[in-house]
Every structure is written in C-alpha cells, then in structure tokens.
Write an enzyme that holds these catalytic residues in place. Structure first.
Site, short mmCIF file in Angstrom:
data_model
loop_
_atom_site.label_atom_id
_atom_site.label_comp_id
_atom_site.label_asym_id
_atom_site.label_seq_id
_atom_site.Cartn_x
_atom_site.Cartn_y
_atom_site.Cartn_z
N HIS A 368 51.68 52.42 47.79
CA HIS A 368 50.91 51.51 48.64
C HIS A 368 49.53 51.16 48.10
O HIS A 368 48.92 50.18 48.54
CB HIS A 368 50.77 52.14 50.03
N TYR A 481 46.93 50.35 66.15
CA TYR A 481 46.58 49.69 64.89
C TYR A 481 47.73 48.77 64.49
O TYR A 481 48.88 49.20 64.41
CB TYR A 481 46.34 50.74 63.81
N SER A 483 48.37 45.83 61.38
CA SER A 483 47.74 45.23 60.20
C SER A 483 48.05 43.74 60.11
O SER A 483 49.10 43.28 60.56
CB SER A 483 48.19 45.94 58.93
N THR A 494 44.53 43.81 53.84
CA THR A 494 44.87 43.65 55.24
C THR A 494 43.65 43.92 56.11
O THR A 494 42.68 44.53 55.67
CB THR A 494 46.00 44.61 55.68
#
Length: 601
Positions: A368, A481, A483, A494
């Site tokens: 990631h 949360y 994104s 993001t």
C-alpha cells in the site's frame, strides 16, 4: 478505441488464431489526435491546496459533533479557539512556507510516504489491501493454467502500453456524455496548444495524476531498520512465480520489450506446476509477514549468506504470480485467500501479486505504501476486460512443454538462524490470521441504479446503512473513516471523509430508537439530508479540504497533540479510535474483525 484492440484484433472464440505480434506498437494502432492532445497539453495538474486554518477548524468541529456529549463538545470548542488564536497561526504560516519550498510536489507527499514506510507493523492484515476479479464468463477459461496465462499476458500488455505512452490518461469527466463524445475530442484536437487547456476546462474534463503507475511494475518494498525503502528496476524483464512456497523466474519480455508468445508463457507455467506438490520446508514468504525491523534483520542475514542474486530477482520482478494449490470453497474463503492466504505462497513486499487458485478464482494483493486503489483498480478492470474479450490462449489447445532450462528455480542458502526466523514468523502469522473473521453479506433488494433513480448518492446510502448498523450494535455513533481519492492534484493520494455526521446520527436514531414517531415520508427526508451532506463532504475531500487526516497531517498532527494534552478532552481520543473504516477496495474494519460487504449493483 480500446487500447488492447491493436494487440488482440480477433473476437473471443475456440477457433481463434493465436496472435503473432504482442508488442504494444503494431500496424493495427494509430493514436487518436485527442490522445496526443491529452498527453501533451492536459497534464498541468495543480498542487494540493492548503485550506484556511479557520475553515479547517470548523470542519474538525463538525466531525466531532456527532461523537461527543455537550460538555465534551464545549470543551473541545474552547481548545480549538485557543489553538486558532495561538500556536495555530504560527503553524499555519510554517505550513504555507513549507508548501512554497516544495513547489514540485504536494506538501503531504513526503510525510505521507514516511508514515507508511516508517510503520513497523507487519504489512499483511494491517496495510495490504486486496481486490478480486470476477470469474471469466466462460467457465472453461477458469482453468488455473488457462486463466493464469491469459491474465498474465493482459497484464504485460498493460505494462507495455504504459511504457510506450499509449495508455489513455486518467481523466475525470464531469459530463461524460459530452466530454467523451467524438465531437468533443475532435474539437479539442484542433485547438491551438495555447488555448487547448481552456477547451478541456470549459468542457469540465480534468486530467488526474498518474504518478503512482510508475511503481506498479518491477517494484518492491524493502525492509530497513526504522524505515523501509521502495525499490524499482524497470530494466528487469522476468516474471516471478510462486508455487507451494518455491520461487521461479523466467523472462517474459525479450530485450526490446516484446511479450513472449502466450503458449510459450503457458509452457513455462506448466513446467512450474509439474515441479512437485510439496510445500517448501522453510518458505521464505513468511518473513514478509513479520514486524518490519525483524524482517529487515533477517533479510540482512539472507544477503550475507550468499542469496543476493535470488533476493534481487524477487525484488526486481515485473510482478509476482502466485499459483495456489487449493480450490476456493466460498466467498469467505476467497476473501481470506486474497487478503492473507496461508502465508507460504505470498511475497507481500511486491508492489502487487496476482493470485490464482486451482478453480480459477483470481485477485490482487498489493503493497500500500506506493499507491492506492485508483491505479490498481484501473489495472484490474482493463486486464479483466482484455483477458475475457481477447484471450491469449484457449482451453482446448495444449502448449508444448519446453525445456525446463527456460525456467529458473531460485535456490537459497539458509543457516540455522534464518530457518529459525522462518519458523517463528510462521507461528506468529498463523496466530494472527486465525483471529481474522470474514462474514459475507449480500443485499439484493435494491442496488446502485435504484438509488440513482431516487436522485440520491449510492455511496451516501451505503455509508448511512453502516451508521445505522453501528448505532444498533453500539448504541451510539462511532468514529468512521472513508477514503476519497485526491488524484486531481499532483501526487495526490487520498483524503478522509468523516461519514459519521449529525445527519446520519439523527437518521440512525430515528430508525433505531424513534421508529414509530416518523412517517415513511419523514424518514425519506432524513435519508435525503444524509445524501446531500455526504455528497458535500465527498466534494470537499476530493478538493483536499477535509480535516483531520493524513492529508493534513503536517498541521493537524500538532493540533491533535495540543488537544490531547488536556486530560479533560476526549475528542482527540475519540477520533483516533476508528471503529468503522472503509478503504478504496470496499472493505470495512471493526477492531480485529474484518467485515466485508458486497452490494449487488
């Protein structure tokens, strides 16, 4: 025109003649004037803006409102006001000065990457996302060998199109029907260079940042003490294949970049599949599931033991193809397989791994730190489309088995310390993966199109459903949360959408606590209010204006420390303890359990 069409001119069919030219530039392809225009004139992408301090604080307080009681909220207001009138001004000026010095990139780029690479937590189950492919619509093409060959060829074609600069740029069209029309493209291609950008702007066609594509291939994350590094070698021409914890490589591109014939690739994969069925005694893939400092130390031992060449071939490979030796039992098993698997047949440090099981189930697991779901999702969509519409090999034809010398099986020298480290890593990983729970849920009463017909946002409705479910479970609104891509800005990653709002809280309470007090029409108005506000938050996040996220970490990290210094303030702690988190891949996290929702669109 589909960018693959010049590579695969024949329609799908059992009698399709194998292609003879697999390079990205054949006589079938001529770039359109519009594509040339986009590549030359449309990539004046601006830097991520810095919002006004006062506006950021207002957004921060709005995100806190549904989470705090009245007294806690008033206390947070006082602290926010003190920050705005005190140290906040100086920090804001410093941030602006820092942004001016980094005119070549957005101010968050360096800290963002540092945050990822400095984390010492294992990347599997903590960072690496996954995306699954749909099954091939023709079941006979879901044979593991056939599908592995077709997906691999399509992936390399994507690579060649990217490196030959004929991959159509990522563009956001506000009005797709007009902006994607032939008339519009013809109009723009005829404009002089000096005014062409204004033509695109007038039509609301905005280019998106594509810098992440540079790390998609031939890249790996390399463990280092304290902070990892990203490694790339775009000159490497070999593919890495993993089978039962063993590593194999073969050149899939010739010296001038042409793809090997598909049946030659298939023959290499046959050789690998026939090379025994036992799992490696000490599968090194487990080491990539370790704490990053621990893995960094063991990697140094590997290099010192004489394994430099083999490790380099892993790191520099175009990508990793994982051929698993089991079938997928159900959708839960599929999620487990693509998210973490059994550990031994993965190298989680690779930029991405293409995973294919015996029954042809396929997916991508990607590291990631280098990028987000936008680049990977486009890659997956185009590879899937090409592999199903223009397959390189067909099920009934058998490739001739070539000499095994064309495939190299990587060998490693393992001392007792390295073998012990592999054993410990396996034990830790097995313990962690058994804690992971995946519970599939499919909702089929309505989907995306119905919501759009009701003039509401499908994402807003999904987020509201999550908020109602969380309120039913916990009896309160929880920090959330979601994104949102900021690819509209240079080196954009993001931004955060805080989808738990006063509107979703009011709606959840109406459904859970006061259901009998509201008519269907009143509930609909509440839902519409949630949708409108969520679309507003989406717009702000896409423009880089949402607070309290990595996107504004330079300023708000200090802000949070300032707020957290008070023992009477729960706001910072409440926001940091995220219970619901949506990643770009559509997965949600609650504590240690993964809850995966699938909506029929």
């Amino acid at each position: 025109k589909d960018y693959h069409s010049h590579l695969s001119p024949h329609p799908r069919g059992e009698k399709k003649t194998p292609q003879k030219n697999f390079s990205p530039l054949s006589h079938h392809f001529l770039p359109t004037l519009f594509l040339v225009f986009l590549m030359k004139h449309c990539f004046h992408i601006s830097l991520l803006p810095i919002p006004e301090l006062e506006d950021s604080i207002k957004r921060y307080m709005a995100a806190q409102k549904p989470l705090l009681g009245d007294s806690e909220y008033r206390n947070t207001e006082k602290l926010a006001k003190a920050f705005k009138n005190g140290i906040g001004k100086e920090l804001h000026r410093n941030l602006i000065e820092l942004d001016k010095k980094n005119f070549h990139t957005s101010y968050v780029t360096g800290p963002w990457l540092d945050r990822y690479l400095s984390s010492r937590d294992p990347i599997v189950l903590n960072f690496n996302p996954f995306i699954t492919f749909k099954r091939d619509p023709q079941e006979s093409y879901n044979d593991q060998l056939v599908r592995a060959t077709n997906l691999t060829v399509s992936a390399i074609k994507f690579l060649n199109s990217l490196r030959s600069s004929i991959l159509e740029p990522d563009i956001y069209y506000v009005n797709p029907q007009w902006s994607k029309s032939k008339a519009f493209k013809r109009f723009l291609s005829l404009l002089p260079t000096s005014v062409s950008w204004y033509g695109a702007y007038f039509a609301q066609a905005y280019p998106l940042d594509m810098s992440q594509y540079g790390h998609l291939f031939n890249s790996s994350r390399v463990p280092k003490q304290g902070k990892d590094e990203l490694f790339s070698d775009h000159g490497a021409r070999h593919l890495l294949v993993m089978r039962n914890g063993h590593f194999y490589v073969f050149d899939i591109l010739d010296p001038i970049g042409n793809i090997l014939h598909p049946y030659e690739i298939q023959a290499h994969l046959i050789n690998i599949l026939q090379d025994g069925e036992t799992v490696a005694e000490y599968p090194l893939g487990y080491l990539t599931t370790e704490n990053r400092n621990t893995w960094a130390a063991v990697r140094e031992q590997l290099l010192q033991a004489g394994n430099e060449e083999s490790v380099y071939k892993i790191d520099s490979a175009i990508f990793c193809l994982c051929l698993d030796s089991f079938r997928i039992e159900n959708s839960s098993h599929l999620s487990h397989c693509m998210l973490h698997g059994y550990g031994y047949n993965r190298w989680f440090d690779k930029s991405f791994s293409l995973i294919i099981t015996v029954d042809g189930s396929a997916g991508i697991n990607f590291e990631h730190s280098w990028g987000d779901g936008v680049a990977v999702l486009r890659f997956i969509n185009e590879v899937y489309a090409d592999s199903t519409k223009h397959p390189a090999v067909v099920p009934k034809r058998t490739a001739a088995v070539l000499c095994s010398a064309n495939v190299e099986k990587l060998q490693f020298h393992l001392n007792e310390s390295i073998r012990s480290a592999v054993t410990v890593a396996r034990q830790k990983f097995d313990k962690q993966r058994h804690k992971m729970t995946v519970k599939p849920f499919e909702f089929r009463k309505f989907g995306k199109q119905y919501v759009i017909q009701q003039r509401m946002s499908p994402d807003a409705i999904f987020q509201l459903a999550c908020q109602v479910a969380a309120y039913r479970q916990f009896g309160k609104t929880v920090p959330t949360y979601e994104s949102c891509s900021t690819a509209g800005f240079k080196h954009g990653r993001t931004e955060t959408i805080r989808s738990a709002t006063v509107y979703t809280k009011r709606c959840a309470q109406a459904f859970i606590i006061d259901r009998k007090k509201y008519s269907a029409q009143e509930l609909r108005k509440l839902i519409e209010s949630c949708s409108k506000y969520h679309k507003f938050l989406q717009m702000e996040a896409a423009l880089g204006f949402q607070p309290y996220s990595w996107g504004n970490m330079n300023r708000f990290r200090i802000f949070l420390v300032f707020l957290g210094a008070s023992s009477n303030c729960r706001s910072d702690k409440s926001m940091l303890h995220v219970l619901l988190s949506e990643q770009p891949t559509g997965t949600f996290e609650h504590n240690s359990n993964l809850i995966h929702f699938t909506i029929d669109l």
